[in-house]
Design an enzyme around this catalytic site. Structure first.
Site, mmCIF file in Angstrom:
data_model
loop_
_atom_site.group_PDB
_atom_site.id
_atom_site.type_symbol
_atom_site.label_atom_id
_atom_site.label_comp_id
_atom_site.label_asym_id
_atom_site.label_seq_id
_atom_site.Cartn_x
_atom_site.Cartn_y
_atom_site.Cartn_z
ATOM 1 N N THR A 29 0.828 -1.211 0.000
ATOM 2 C CA THR A 29 0.000 0.000 0.000
ATOM 3 C C THR A 29 0.864 1.263 0.000
ATOM 4 O O THR A 29 0.571 2.232 -0.708
ATOM 5 C CB THR A 29 -0.950 -0.004 1.208
ATOM 6 O OG1 THR A 29 -1.774 -1.177 1.124
ATOM 7 C CG2 THR A 29 -1.855 1.216 1.218
ATOM 8 N N GLU A 177 -12.228 -3.451 13.102
ATOM 9 C CA GLU A 177 -12.500 -2.617 11.925
ATOM 10 C C GLU A 177 -13.254 -3.369 10.847
ATOM 11 O O GLU A 177 -12.644 -4.061 10.025
ATOM 12 C CB GLU A 177 -11.183 -2.060 11.348
ATOM 13 C CG GLU A 177 -11.418 -1.195 10.108
ATOM 14 C CD GLU A 177 -10.147 -0.602 9.499
ATOM 15 O OE1 GLU A 177 -9.049 -0.914 9.974
ATOM 16 O OE2 GLU A 177 -10.278 0.170 8.541
ATOM 17 N N LYS A 219 -13.785 0.553 14.829
ATOM 18 C CA LYS A 219 -13.348 1.434 13.728
ATOM 19 C C LYS A 219 -14.212 1.173 12.508
ATOM 20 O O LYS A 219 -13.889 0.337 11.664
ATOM 21 C CB LYS A 219 -11.864 1.189 13.422
ATOM 22 C CG LYS A 219 -11.340 1.966 12.226
ATOM 23 C CD LYS A 219 -9.829 1.972 12.182
ATOM 24 C CE LYS A 219 -9.343 2.646 10.907
ATOM 25 N NZ LYS A 219 -7.901 2.921 10.932
ATOM 26 N N SER A 261 -11.236 6.849 7.253
ATOM 27 C CA SER A 261 -11.659 7.897 6.312
ATOM 28 C C SER A 261 -12.112 7.299 4.979
ATOM 29 O O SER A 261 -12.946 7.905 4.296
ATOM 30 C CB SER A 261 -10.580 8.953 6.117
ATOM 31 O OG SER A 261 -9.372 8.421 5.633
ATOM 32 N N SER A 289 -9.603 7.626 13.208
ATOM 33 C CA SER A 289 -8.432 6.764 13.055
ATOM 34 C C SER A 289 -8.124 6.779 11.567
ATOM 35 O O SER A 289 -8.278 5.787 10.865
ATOM 36 C CB SER A 289 -8.744 5.346 13.545
ATOM 37 O OG SER A 289 -7.641 4.496 13.274
ATOM 38 N N GLY A 291 -6.206 7.250 7.945
ATOM 39 C CA GLY A 291 -4.968 7.034 7.226
ATOM 40 C C GLY A 291 -4.820 8.143 6.196
ATOM 41 O O GLY A 291 -4.140 9.145 6.414
#
Ligand code: 13P
Length: 337
Positions: A29, A177, A219, A261, A289, A291
């Protein structure tokens, strides 16, 4: 399992006005992120980039914790301090992404299942020794023609709960999450229904597998229109739909919800969080939280070498989101900066 340790850590992760920096991009990533700024994906460059983020003066005021990728947990900052110690010395809790990414789900190959349970109990011992006090596991739910299936939702929920139980056994707070992706052309109503189904299954499994809800952080995605949907819900609609869904499915025993996000613009991610906090009082703390929504501007400003510009951009987004986590953000603050 030390319940007090879990509860105290979970509460600190969602302390008022602070949130979590998700800097746990896997090597694949971060490759994509670096390519966008023309930086080669090497170990020294990854280390330099994370060093820039974690040495941003003052970011700790808005940042309760940082999620690290395994490589970073065992790396040192440019001054030789191990990254987990550098963060802990600033009062920022080090965390670790422990899942091994997603693979096609057997029998339903257009859906994904998260891997990484084998050997996790032993890995958690190593991560704790290195300073990690919380962990993250991301499950991915895809919206499309005939999907998500109940099969996909339930296998992912089961894996999330197995991960969470192993974390708590090791006194590591699990970030749970379940991400419903926002890439498709679905309406916000479809996202709301799928997010509800997903959260229902996740909390069923968490309860069945005896998770201490007071010692975890959820999350989730926000409830938004799919990116390719021709009609985009406005910010207030997103905030209302997200809160309605969370109130229906997330027990009040959970201390905090820290959103991902997921591809929202930086300012939308901040505005949505702020709006929801302004709609309180709420049963749980709501924070971030993020990124991409915390790092995109910093990554671009850094560009491989401009450390001061990168830190400045990072601090700005951290501060904006810290304010949003307390319901104190104002769009005028963006323009002023
Ligand atoms: P984004 O905020 O970029 O969605 O990333 C958060 C994250 O940790 C995804 O697992």
């Amino acid at each position: 399992m030390n319940e007090q340790v879990l509860i105290q850590t979970a509460q600190a992760m969602v302390a008022e006005g602070r949130g979590i920096l998700a800097a746990d991009e896997s090597t694949g990533t971060i490759e994509k992120r670096f390519r966008s700024i023309g930086v080669e994906n090497t170990e020294p460059n990854r280390r330099a980039y994370r060093d820039m983020l974690f040495t941003t003066p003052g970011f700790e005021q808005y940042t309760s914790g940082v999620i690290l990728f395994e490589e970073t947990l065992f790396q040192s900052a440019l001054d030789g301090t191990p990254f987990p110690k550098l963060l802990a010395d600033k009062g920022v809790i080090p965390g670790i992404k422990v899942d091994k990414g997603t693979k096609p789900l057997a029998g339903s190959p257009n859906e994904l299942i998260t891997e990484g349970l084998d050997g996790l109990r032993e890995r958690l011992v190593k991560y704790k020794e290195a300073g990690a006090r919380f962990a993250k596991w991301r499950a991915v739910i895809t919206i499309g023609d005939g999907i998500p299936t109940d099969y996909c939702i339930h296998t992912n929920a089961h894996a999330l709960a197995r991960y969470a139980a192993l974390c708590q056994e090791a006194d590591i707070v699990p970030i749970v999450e379940p991400e419903v992706l926002m890439d498709a052309d679905n309406t916000i109503e479809v996202c709301e229904a799928v997010t509800g189904r997903t959260l229902e299954a996740v909390f069923d499994e968490l309860r069945r597998q005896r998770i201490l809800l007071e010692g975890m952080v959820l999350k989730p995605n926000m409830v938004v229109s799919g990116k390719k949907c021709p009609v985009q819900a406005d910010r207030r609609t997103v905030a209302e739909a997200t809160l309605r869904t969370l109130k229906r499915y997330v027990p009040a025993a959970v201390p905090g919800i820290a959103f991902l996000s997921g591809g929202q613009s930086d300012e939308d991610a901040t505005a949505h969080l702020d709006l929801m906090n302004k709609m309180g009082p709420l049963p749980w703390r709501l924070t971030f939280s993020y990124g991409r929504a915390l790092q995109a501007a910093a990554l671009k400003a850094w560009g491989g070498h401009n450390v001061e510009a990168g830190r400045k951009a990072h601090l700005h987004r951290a501060r904006m989101n810290g304010l949003a986590a307390a319901g104190k953000w104002d769009p005028a603050l963006e323009k002023a900066a």
